[in-house]
Design a protein around this motif. Structure first.
Motif, PDB file in Angstrom:
ATOM      1  N   ILE A 106       0.859  -1.180   0.000  1.00  0.00           N
ATOM      2  CA  ILE A 106       0.000   0.000   0.000  1.00  0.00           C
ATOM      3  C   ILE A 106       0.894   1.229   0.000  1.00  0.00           C
ATOM      4  O   ILE A 106       1.609   1.494   0.974  1.00  0.00           O
ATOM      5  CB  ILE A 106      -0.922   0.012   1.233  1.00  0.00           C
ATOM      6  N   PHE A 107       0.879   1.972  -1.076  1.00  0.00           N
ATOM      7  CA  PHE A 107       1.727   3.154  -1.233  1.00  0.00           C
ATOM      8  C   PHE A 107       0.937   4.374  -0.772  1.00  0.00           C
ATOM      9  O   PHE A 107      -0.144   4.657  -1.298  1.00  0.00           O
ATOM     10  CB  PHE A 107       2.170   3.291  -2.685  1.00  0.00           C
ATOM     11  N   CYS A 108       1.483   5.104   0.216  1.00  0.00           N
ATOM     12  CA  CYS A 108       0.746   6.148   0.911  1.00  0.00           C
ATOM     13  C   CYS A 108       1.324   7.536   0.652  1.00  0.00           C
ATOM     14  O   CYS A 108       2.545   7.735   0.741  1.00  0.00           O
ATOM     15  CB  CYS A 108       0.757   5.871   2.414  1.00  0.00           C
ATOM     16  N   PHE A 109       0.430   8.484   0.390  1.00  0.00           N
ATOM     17  CA  PHE A 109       0.810   9.871   0.107  1.00  0.00           C
ATOM     18  C   PHE A 109       0.255  10.773   1.209  1.00  0.00           C
ATOM     19  O   PHE A 109      -0.930  10.731   1.526  1.00  0.00           O
ATOM     20  CB  PHE A 109       0.239  10.306  -1.242  1.00  0.00           C
ATOM     21  N   ALA A 110       1.131  11.618   1.764  1.00  0.00           N
ATOM     22  CA  ALA A 110       0.769  12.449   2.908  1.00  0.00           C
ATOM     23  C   ALA A 110       0.029  13.716   2.484  1.00  0.00           C
ATOM     24  O   ALA A 110       0.078  14.144   1.331  1.00  0.00           O
ATOM     25  CB  ALA A 110       2.028  12.832   3.693  1.00  0.00           C
ATOM     26  N   LEU A 148      -2.164  -2.895 -10.278  1.00  0.00           N
ATOM     27  CA  LEU A 148      -2.942  -1.883  -9.577  1.00  0.00           C
ATOM     28  C   LEU A 148      -4.314  -2.447  -9.216  1.00  0.00           C
ATOM     29  O   LEU A 148      -5.045  -2.935 -10.082  1.00  0.00           O
ATOM     30  CB  LEU A 148      -3.106  -0.634 -10.447  1.00  0.00           C
ATOM     31  N   ARG A 149      -4.667  -2.367  -7.918  1.00  0.00           N
ATOM     32  CA  ARG A 149      -5.892  -3.000  -7.451  1.00  0.00           C
ATOM     33  C   ARG A 149      -6.927  -2.047  -6.865  1.00  0.00           C
ATOM     34  O   ARG A 149      -8.122  -2.308  -6.945  1.00  0.00           O
ATOM     35  CB  ARG A 149      -5.567  -4.049  -6.376  1.00  0.00           C
ATOM     36  N   HIS A 150      -6.495  -0.938  -6.232  1.00  0.00           N
ATOM     37  CA  HIS A 150      -7.467  -0.131  -5.484  1.00  0.00           C
ATOM     38  C   HIS A 150      -6.883   1.251  -5.213  1.00  0.00           C
ATOM     39  O   HIS A 150      -5.679   1.393  -4.984  1.00  0.00           O
ATOM     40  CB  HIS A 150      -7.767  -0.815  -4.144  1.00  0.00           C
ATOM     41  N   LEU A 151      -7.737   2.266  -5.219  1.00  0.00           N
ATOM     42  CA  LEU A 151      -7.392   3.621  -4.794  1.00  0.00           C
ATOM     43  C   LEU A 151      -8.260   3.971  -3.600  1.00  0.00           C
ATOM     44  O   LEU A 151      -9.490   3.854  -3.663  1.00  0.00           O
ATOM     45  CB  LEU A 151      -7.634   4.632  -5.924  1.00  0.00           C
ATOM     46  N   ILE A 152      -7.617   4.388  -2.500  1.00  0.00           N
ATOM     47  CA  ILE A 152      -8.327   4.847  -1.309  1.00  0.00           C
ATOM     48  C   ILE A 152      -7.997   6.314  -1.119  1.00  0.00           C
ATOM     49  O   ILE A 152      -6.836   6.672  -0.853  1.00  0.00           O
ATOM     50  CB  ILE A 152      -7.934   4.032  -0.057  1.00  0.00           C
ATOM     51  N   ALA A 153      -8.997   7.179  -1.294  1.00  0.00           N
ATOM     52  CA  ALA A 153      -8.811   8.630  -1.189  1.00  0.00           C
ATOM     53  C   ALA A 153      -9.473   9.125   0.085  1.00  0.00           C
ATOM     54  O   ALA A 153     -10.663   8.872   0.315  1.00  0.00           O
ATOM     55  CB  ALA A 153      -9.392   9.332  -2.406  1.00  0.00           C
ATOM     56  N   SER A 154      -8.737   9.840   0.891  1.00  0.00           N
ATOM     57  CA  SER A 154      -9.204  10.278   2.208  1.00  0.00           C
ATOM     58  C   SER A 154      -9.185  11.799   2.302  1.00  0.00           C
ATOM     59  O   SER A 154      -8.240  12.451   1.852  1.00  0.00           O
ATOM     60  CB  SER A 154      -8.286   9.674   3.291  1.00  0.00           C
ATOM     61  N   GLY A 155     -10.251  12.340   2.881  1.00  0.00           N
ATOM     62  CA  GLY A 155     -10.271  13.770   3.178  1.00  0.00           C
ATOM     63  C   GLY A 155     -10.111  14.661   1.972  1.00  0.00           C
ATOM     64  O   GLY A 155      -9.405  15.666   2.047  1.00  0.00           O
ATOM     65  N   CYS A 156     -10.799  14.336   0.886  1.00  0.00           N
ATOM     66  CA  CYS A 156     -10.566  15.086  -0.355  1.00  0.00           C
ATOM     67  C   CYS A 156     -11.829  15.128  -1.202  1.00  0.00           C
ATOM     68  O   CYS A 156     -12.433  14.090  -1.483  1.00  0.00           O
ATOM     69  CB  CYS A 156      -9.435  14.438  -1.141  1.00  0.00           C
ATOM     70  N   SER A 157     -12.203  16.323  -1.610  1.00  0.00           N
ATOM     71  CA  SER A 157     -13.288  16.470  -2.573  1.00  0.00           C
ATOM     72  C   SER A 157     -12.844  15.935  -3.925  1.00  0.00           C
ATOM     73  O   SER A 157     -11.666  15.646  -4.137  1.00  0.00           O
ATOM     74  CB  SER A 157     -13.699  17.940  -2.697  1.00  0.00           C
ATOM     75  N   GLU A 168      -7.794   3.026  13.035  1.00  0.00           N
ATOM     76  CA  GLU A 168      -8.535   1.900  12.469  1.00  0.00           C
ATOM     77  C   GLU A 168      -9.600   2.355  11.474  1.00  0.00           C
ATOM     78  O   GLU A 168     -10.063   1.550  10.651  1.00  0.00           O
ATOM     79  CB  GLU A 168      -9.185   1.072  13.588  1.00  0.00           C
ATOM     80  N   ALA A 169      -9.985   3.635  11.527  1.00  0.00           N
ATOM     81  CA  ALA A 169     -10.929   4.152  10.541  1.00  0.00           C
ATOM     82  C   ALA A 169     -10.363   4.032   9.134  1.00  0.00           C
ATOM     83  O   ALA A 169     -11.115   3.913   8.158  1.00  0.00           O
ATOM     84  CB  ALA A 169     -11.272   5.611  10.848  1.00  0.00           C
ATOM     85  N   VAL A 170      -9.043   4.061   9.021  1.00  0.00           N
ATOM     86  CA  VAL A 170      -8.382   3.855   7.724  1.00  0.00           C
ATOM     87  C   VAL A 170      -7.886   2.421   7.588  1.00  0.00           C
ATOM     88  O   VAL A 170      -8.115   1.778   6.560  1.00  0.00           O
ATOM     89  CB  VAL A 170      -7.202   4.826   7.544  1.00  0.00           C
ATOM     90  N   THR A 171      -7.229   1.907   8.604  1.00  0.00           N
ATOM     91  CA  THR A 171      -6.603   0.591   8.455  1.00  0.00           C
ATOM     92  C   THR A 171      -7.624  -0.514   8.223  1.00  0.00           C
ATOM     93  O   THR A 171      -7.329  -1.490   7.532  1.00  0.00           O
ATOM     94  CB  THR A 171      -5.714   0.260   9.670  1.00  0.00           C
ATOM     95  N   ASP A 172      -8.834  -0.366   8.776  1.00  0.00           N
ATOM     96  CA  ASP A 172      -9.870  -1.368   8.506  1.00  0.00           C
ATOM     97  C   ASP A 172     -10.253  -1.352   7.026  1.00  0.00           C
ATOM     98  O   ASP A 172     -10.481  -2.407   6.418  1.00  0.00           O
ATOM     99  CB  ASP A 172     -11.114  -1.105   9.357  1.00  0.00           C
ATOM    100  N   VAL A 173     -10.322  -0.154   6.440  1.00  0.00           N
ATOM    101  CA  VAL A 173     -10.635  -0.048   5.005  1.00  0.00           C
ATOM    102  C   VAL A 173      -9.497  -0.624   4.168  1.00  0.00           C
ATOM    103  O   VAL A 173      -9.727  -1.341   3.192  1.00  0.00           O
ATOM    104  CB  VAL A 173     -10.909   1.424   4.625  1.00  0.00           C
ATOM    105  N   LEU A 174      -8.268  -0.324   4.565  1.00  0.00           N
ATOM    106  CA  LEU A 174      -7.113  -0.844   3.836  1.00  0.00           C
ATOM    107  C   LEU A 174      -7.084  -2.376   3.881  1.00  0.00           C
ATOM    108  O   LEU A 174      -6.857  -3.037   2.858  1.00  0.00           O
ATOM    109  CB  LEU A 174      -5.819  -0.287   4.423  1.00  0.00           C
ATOM    110  N   ARG A 175      -7.331  -2.924   5.055  1.00  0.00           N
ATOM    111  CA  ARG A 175      -7.300  -4.382   5.193  1.00  0.00           C
ATOM    112  C   ARG A 175      -8.374  -5.037   4.322  1.00  0.00           C
ATOM    113  O   ARG A 175      -8.125  -6.046   3.657  1.00  0.00           O
ATOM    114  CB  ARG A 175      -7.498  -4.781   6.653  1.00  0.00           C
ATOM    115  N   SER A 176      -9.558  -4.457   4.321  1.00  0.00           N
ATOM    116  CA  SER A 176     -10.633  -5.001   3.490  1.00  0.00           C
ATOM    117  C   SER A 176     -10.285  -4.924   2.007  1.00  0.00           C
ATOM    118  O   SER A 176     -10.536  -5.871   1.247  1.00  0.00           O
ATOM    119  CB  SER A 176     -11.933  -4.236   3.765  1.00  0.00           C
ATOM    120  N   ALA A 177      -9.686  -3.813   1.602  1.00  0.00           N
ATOM    121  CA  ALA A 177      -9.310  -3.659   0.198  1.00  0.00           C
ATOM    122  C   ALA A 177      -8.247  -4.665  -0.209  1.00  0.00           C
ATOM    123  O   ALA A 177      -8.275  -5.211  -1.324  1.00  0.00           O
ATOM    124  CB  ALA A 177      -8.817  -2.233  -0.057  1.00  0.00           C
TER     125      ALA A 177
END
Length: 263
Positions: free
Chosen positions: A22-26, A112-121, A236-245
């Motif tokens: 999982i490649f993460c961008f700050a 490439l399997r999934h994009l998880i976008a957080s806190g962004c319009s 866990e609000a993020v890590t639970d989503v990451l684990r499911s993905a």
């Protein structure tokens, strides 16, 4: 530990054979190493890899990217070179826009399997006028303006010496976002998940709906208690989503559908 011979990639722990990476961008001005603390929650299911751009962290002597296009091009190249297993992308706020642009560039990458976008319009709505106006400010005015977005520790707000040390990177990121120009393109074919805090002052339903235009299938919506940095107290609000993905991502790329002649 580096997962590849690229200065971009900072891996968490020693994981010889993770099922996925999982490649993460700050967020703007954020320290990508903070994501490495999520590794324990993912255990051996996936390796967290923090994306460190030039000009930050251990790369502080390098010239920073000239803009988001250069940032995304270089990051996508580094990820593609390390894509020996399923790839998932995560980004928060500014990082979510970057992860989206990287996903576009990796569109033909089978891993490439999934994009998880957080806190962004939705990217098509960016940059907001508030970001554009904030990016023009200097000194104390800039410090006060960015407090709206959260994530600026009180000790930084109260200490001008800390501001001189930490705020240049934040200001550079704001200016990069302010110069961002969305361009329409084919929708992403990989699943997209959107994670947001219910009390985030600048993420509303209307700002999320246009994400549908960027996805071949409707994105999945996840809401967490909290504001813009809802995961500070509840990772866990993020890590639970990451684990499911990760669990939903096949280890091998799906086979292309067979061509059938229609008469």
């Amino acid at each position: 530990m580096l997962v590849h011979d690229s200065a971009w990639l900072l891996g968490a722990g020693d994981h010889p054979d993770p099922a996925a990476r999982i490649f993460c961008f700050a967020h703007a001005g954020g320290n990508p190493r903070t994501f490495l603390g999520w590794q324990d929650a993912l255990r051996d299911e996936a390796q967290i890899v923090a994306m460190c751009p030039p000009g930050r962290g251990h790369r502080y002597k390098e010239a920073a990217p000239s803009g988001m296009a250069e940032f995304a091009d270089s990051a996508a190249e580094a990820i593609a070179a390390a894509a020996d297993r399923p790839v998932l992308l995560f980004g928060h706020s500014f990082g979510a826009v970057m992860a989206f642009e990287v996903a576009r560039r990796l569109g033909d990458l089978p891993q490439l399997r999934h994009l998880i976008a957080s806190g962004c319009s939705a990217p098509s709505l960016l940059p907001t006028q508030r970001v554009v106006d904030t990016a023009k400010l200097e000194g104390r005015e800039f410090t006060e303006a960015v407090q709206f977005f959260g994530g600026l520790p009180p000790e930084v707000v109260a200490n001008e010496d800390l501001q001189e040390l930490l705020l240049p990177a934040l200001r550079a990121d704001f200016r990069m976002v302010a110069d961002y120009r969305y361009r329409p393109a084919a929708p992403l074919t990989v699943p997209v998940s959107l994670v947001n805090g219910r009390e985030d002052p600048h993420i509303k339903d209307a700002g999320l709906r246009p994400w549908q235009q960027e996805c071949a299938a409707d994105p999945a919506y996840h809401w967490a208690e909290g504001g813009h940095f809802y995961f500070d107290d509840r990772p866990e609000a993020v890590t639970d989503v990451l684990r499911s993905a990760v669990r939903d991502a096949p280890r091998t790329p799906p086979r292309a559908a067979e061509h059938v002649e229609m008469i």
